[in-house]
Design a protein around this motif. Structure first.
Motif, PDB file in Angstrom:
ATOM      1  N   LEU A 100     -52.163  36.018   4.191  1.00  0.00           N
ATOM      2  CA  LEU A 100     -51.891  37.228   3.220  1.00  0.00           C
ATOM      3  C   LEU A 100     -52.643  38.459   3.863  1.00  0.00           C
ATOM      4  O   LEU A 100     -52.109  39.504   3.802  1.00  0.00           O
ATOM      5  CB  LEU A 100     -52.293  37.049   1.862  1.00  0.00           C
ATOM      6  N   TYR A 101     -53.863  38.220   4.502  1.00  0.00           N
ATOM      7  CA  TYR A 101     -54.625  39.324   4.923  1.00  0.00           C
ATOM      8  C   TYR A 101     -53.904  39.614   6.492  1.00  0.00           C
ATOM      9  O   TYR A 101     -53.534  40.465   6.792  1.00  0.00           O
ATOM     10  CB  TYR A 101     -56.112  38.796   5.360  1.00  0.00           C
ATOM     11  N   GLY A 102     -53.258  38.636   7.200  1.00  0.00           N
ATOM     12  CA  GLY A 102     -52.437  38.772   8.547  1.00  0.00           C
ATOM     13  C   GLY A 102     -51.418  39.636   8.064  1.00  0.00           C
ATOM     14  O   GLY A 102     -50.998  40.595   8.984  1.00  0.00           O
ATOM     15  N   HIS A 103     -50.750  39.395   7.132  1.00  0.00           N
ATOM     16  CA  HIS A 103     -49.529  40.185   6.864  1.00  0.00           C
ATOM     17  C   HIS A 103     -49.618  41.213   6.405  1.00  0.00           C
ATOM     18  O   HIS A 103     -48.694  42.387   6.170  1.00  0.00           O
ATOM     19  CB  HIS A 103     -48.649  39.709   5.901  1.00  0.00           C
ATOM     20  N   ASN A 104     -50.673  41.482   5.876  1.00  0.00           N
ATOM     21  CA  ASN A 104     -51.157  42.861   5.019  1.00  0.00           C
ATOM     22  C   ASN A 104     -52.434  43.722   5.485  1.00  0.00           C
ATOM     23  O   ASN A 104     -53.268  44.251   4.942  1.00  0.00           O
ATOM     24  CB  ASN A 104     -51.296  42.406   3.336  1.00  0.00           C
ATOM     25  N   ALA A 141     -62.668  27.713  -2.612  1.00  0.00           N
ATOM     26  CA  ALA A 141     -63.160  28.238  -1.590  1.00  0.00           C
ATOM     27  C   ALA A 141     -62.213  29.151  -0.962  1.00  0.00           C
ATOM     28  O   ALA A 141     -62.917  30.102  -0.349  1.00  0.00           O
ATOM     29  CB  ALA A 141     -63.284  26.689  -0.710  1.00  0.00           C
ATOM     30  N   ALA A 142     -61.029  29.149  -1.175  1.00  0.00           N
ATOM     31  CA  ALA A 142     -60.205  30.104  -0.545  1.00  0.00           C
ATOM     32  C   ALA A 142     -60.021  31.557  -1.189  1.00  0.00           C
ATOM     33  O   ALA A 142     -60.271  32.272  -0.479  1.00  0.00           O
ATOM     34  CB  ALA A 142     -58.774  29.595  -0.642  1.00  0.00           C
ATOM     35  N   LEU A 143     -60.459  31.493  -2.551  1.00  0.00           N
ATOM     36  CA  LEU A 143     -60.507  32.281  -3.458  1.00  0.00           C
ATOM     37  C   LEU A 143     -61.797  33.600  -2.798  1.00  0.00           C
ATOM     38  O   LEU A 143     -61.686  34.494  -2.719  1.00  0.00           O
ATOM     39  CB  LEU A 143     -60.606  32.002  -4.675  1.00  0.00           C
ATOM     40  N   LEU A 144     -62.919  32.567  -2.752  1.00  0.00           N
ATOM     41  CA  LEU A 144     -64.044  33.172  -2.295  1.00  0.00           C
ATOM     42  C   LEU A 144     -64.122  33.749  -0.755  1.00  0.00           C
ATOM     43  O   LEU A 144     -64.548  34.759  -0.323  1.00  0.00           O
ATOM     44  CB  LEU A 144     -65.346  32.363  -2.396  1.00  0.00           C
ATOM     45  N   GLU A 145     -63.309  32.925  -0.048  1.00  0.00           N
ATOM     46  CA  GLU A 145     -62.984  33.587   1.335  1.00  0.00           C
ATOM     47  C   GLU A 145     -62.346  34.841   1.175  1.00  0.00           C
ATOM     48  O   GLU A 145     -62.532  35.922   1.843  1.00  0.00           O
ATOM     49  CB  GLU A 145     -62.112  32.363   2.096  1.00  0.00           C
ATOM     50  N   ALA A 146     -61.275  34.804   0.402  1.00  0.00           N
ATOM     51  CA  ALA A 146     -60.556  36.197  -0.134  1.00  0.00           C
ATOM     52  C   ALA A 146     -61.459  37.213  -0.364  1.00  0.00           C
ATOM     53  O   ALA A 146     -61.333  38.404   0.041  1.00  0.00           O
ATOM     54  CB  ALA A 146     -59.323  36.015  -1.017  1.00  0.00           C
ATOM     55  N   ALA A 147     -62.179  37.082  -1.165  1.00  0.00           N
ATOM     56  CA  ALA A 147     -63.230  38.092  -1.699  1.00  0.00           C
ATOM     57  C   ALA A 147     -64.098  38.653  -0.750  1.00  0.00           C
ATOM     58  O   ALA A 147     -64.404  39.860  -0.458  1.00  0.00           O
ATOM     59  CB  ALA A 147     -64.094  37.159  -2.773  1.00  0.00           C
TER      60      ALA A 147
END
Ligand code: AHR
Length: 660
Positions: A533-537, A475-481
């Motif tokens: 990871l999105y927040g920091h990058n 689920a987290a992976l697909l959110e990242a995608a």
């Protein structure tokens, strides 16, 4: 951010390139085409008091029903001996208190005992501040932390005495240092003298709260929020904004001022799901709007309060009479205008003064307001309009967030977006709790959105798996995608917040959630790490990134790859995010095109979130099953060749350097 360094080297990553007889996926980053600005608000947090997120969670109070004002006044308490419930206490909005009197015999005892929220969690060596409003003449009470089910000689493991000697109500305080760690202690109070004592607002907080505030927040949970570097903080909900009925909507005015006099509110999540029923779940408002604004400020996040638009929860109320008539909205609109005064007004204003008296004379610089949560039908825009008219007139500087309803598409969504455009909402809130297949299909969701209308706020979203799978790695992976699509479209998507934030392992109603906790521990889910990871990058600007001249959004022929690229003008670096959602490793070359002859890429870093088990999750028992791994990467020239392992979220960062 805590990243676990590995010995993974660029060589190791690059090695695989020859190991797979697959065509390389050639990604091109147009480094010289610095595109749309990425808003500082882009990645943020959504907080709702669901799953015991506030009382029993982030709000560090350890006593449940501290003022005896729950509808069942002794809920959470055991009383013994001669205890009387009184209702003429010093705080008019919480009038109940207890009168403890002599039990009638030297060998009998009078007192009260609180069970906390699923017990009271205390840690060895930590200090806990007990406080109580009391009156009595030279009366002693002893305050104990006890463990009831014990084979030990004594139940109490720490105890202190307080002498109450005031005819008028006065606050007494004592600090207990716990000699041990207990997840499920109780607080017990004995009357030790033969007279009478009155007790009200019985409270126990860890001394070590977030930033040391009294009436503060549980430190590990607040720290976890801070560690995501959120750009925006949406509060206080969700459906609790609306209420099951208008009387139980979140009323911000009741959530500010002295904490002892903030009235109790129902929490709809106590009964919304009969199969997850929690009759002791209420909102104390101890975590109120002042505390939300303060937390936003301390996290450097823009506060985004959401207010009722006069519609009670439309899932629960089909009868029009349940809502405020359009012509009767004045007090609701005034609440919105007063909130801006509370947050931003001078200390001489009515509500600015309340804020100053609470300890914050400086304004909170609120810039956004949301009107309504998940609303739909004609009844929503017809109510939103008078809010917009009044707010534009009184506060043209404030940006208004409207709603597109509870669905990510469909009739209501299609109806509401044009309505929001007509009303000139600044942002439109979209919600989607959807299965894996949906997330896989939405990589290009925002590519063709109208660029002229309101901006997008993806205000609540989370992915779940078939067969009741929640917070698992896939689920987290697909959110990242999916989030690569938010990022590529940062010109139109200005905010995105995962939902909900918190869940107590013993008291949840809703899954998935970003952070799980019990009385002593908390665990960061894989979805948390994706958000972090999105927040920091985040970067400051979008940079075009294509594969075969197309956006890399998991489209047909793209081998399950999703990707986005940004430029960060603060750190002078390019950041490329690639998500391999396929079950095979993908050879990828990332060509940083357009660099000048005197420019080169250096200081390569790679962060990977990966697992070969899509069902694996971080749990209280195994909290670090999956965490981001950081390593160095070398690049030769302008092209990075890597093999991205199956089911992997990869981030590559390079600073741009000028040679002389
Ligand atoms: O996050 C849980 C609920 O989901 C929110 O209260 C609501 O806005 C959505 O339906």
């Amino acid at each position: 951010m805590k990243l676990h360094k590995t010995l993974l080297t660029a060589a190791a990553i690059a090695l695989g390139a020859s190991a797979y007889a697959q065509t390389t996926n050639e990604l091109v980053v147009q480094t010289n085409k610095i595109g749309a600005e990425i808003q500082p608000t882009m990645y943020g947090l959504f907080f709702e008091d669901i799953n015991y997120a506030a009382d029993g969670g982030l709000y560090a109070e350890l006593i449940k029903n501290r003022s005896f004002d729950f509808p069942q006044n002794y809920m959470g308490w055991r009383i013994f001996g001669n205890v009387k419930l009184m209702n003429d206490g010093p705080f008019d909005q919480n009038p109940h208190y207890v009168r403890l009197s002599n039990a009638g015999h030297a060998h009998k005892h009078t007192g009260v005992e609180n069970e906390g929220f699923f017990g009271i969690g205390v840690k060895k060596g930590e200090e806990y501040r007990f406080s109580v409003w009391a009156r009595g003449e030279n009366q002693k009470i002893s305050v104990q932390l006890v463990k009831n089910n014990t084979m030990e000689e004594g139940q109490a493991f720490v105890s202190q005495e307080i002498t109450v000697n005031s005819k008028e109500w006065k606050q007494y305080e004592v600090v207990l240092t716990s000699p041990r760690t207990e997840a499920k202690a109780h607080l017990r109070i004995f009357l030790e003298t033969p007279g009478t004592v009155d007790l009200e607002h019985i409270s126990l907080f860890p001394v070590d709260t977030w930033k040391g505030h009294k009436n503060g927040l549980r430190k590990d949970l607040a720290q976890a929020l801070y560690d995501t570097k959120p750009g925006v903080f949406r509060f206080p909900g969700g459906c609790i904004v609306e209420g099951t009925d208008l009387d139980t909507r979140y009323d911000w005015k009741k959530s500010v001022g002295p904490v002892e006099n903030r009235p109790l509110n129902e929490n709809r999540w106590h009964y919304t799901f009969k199969h997850r029923f929690f009759p002791d779940y209420f909102q104390s408002y101890g975590l109120g709007f002042y505390e939300y604004f303060l937390l936003s400020e301390e996290m450097n996040a823009e506060p985004l309060p959401i207010l009722s638009c006069g519609l009670a929860c439309q899932f629960q109320n089909t009868d029009q009479d349940a809502h405020v008539a359009v012509c009767d909205l004045d007090s609701y609109i005034q609440d919105a205008i007063d909130l801006i005064e509370f947050a931003n007004g001078d200390i001489t204003t009515t509500w600015g003064k309340v804020r100053a008296e609470m300890g914050h004379p400086e304004p909170f610089n609120m810039k956004f307001i949301g009107i309504g949560n998940e609303q739909w039908g004609e009844e929503y825009p017809e109510r939103l309009k008078p809010f917009v008219d009044a707010l534009r007139k009184a506060h043209p500087e404030i940006l208004i967030v409207g709603s597109s309803g509870p669905d990510s598409e469909g009739a209501q969504f299609d109806y509401l977006w044009p309505e929001m455009k007509k009303l000139k909402a600044d942002l439109v809130d979209e919600h989607f709790y959807r299965p894996e297949s949906w997330f896989l299909s939405q990589g290009s969701r925002y590519d063709n959105y109208d660029r002229k209308g309101p901006k997008v706020f993806a205000g609540e979203y989370a992915c779940h798996g078939a067969g009741k799978k929640y917070n698992h790695y896939n689920a987290a992976l697909l959110e990242a995608a999916f989030m690569t699509g938010l990022e590529r479209n940062a010109d139109i998507v200005h905010m995105a917040t995962y939902a909900p934030l918190f869940a107590h392992v013993e008291g949840w109603q809703w899954r998935p959630d970003m952070i799980w906790f019990d009385n002593l521990n908390s665990v960061l889910t894989c979805s948390y790490y994706v958000q972090q990871l999105y927040g920091h990058n985040r970067g400051t600007n979008v940079v075009p990134l294509t594969m075969d001249k197309k956006a890399v959004s998991g489209q047909e022929g793209q081998n399950g790859l999703f990707a986005s690229a940004v430029w960060d003008s603060n750190d002078n670096c390019y950041i490329v995010k690639v998500v391999n959602t396929s079950a095979t490793a993908q050879p990828v070359s990332i060509n940083f095109a357009g660099l000048k002859k005197n420019q080169k890429l250096a200081n390569g870093e790679c962060i990977l979130l990966t697992s070969d088990n899509p069902d694996l999750e971080n749990t209280i028992e195994n909290p670090f099953a999956i965490t981001p791994q950081e390593s160095k990467v070398n690049i030769e020239g302008n092209v990075l060749n890597v093999d991205i392992a199956p089911n992997t979220f990869a981030i590559y960062k390079f600073t741009k350097e000028n040679s002389k």
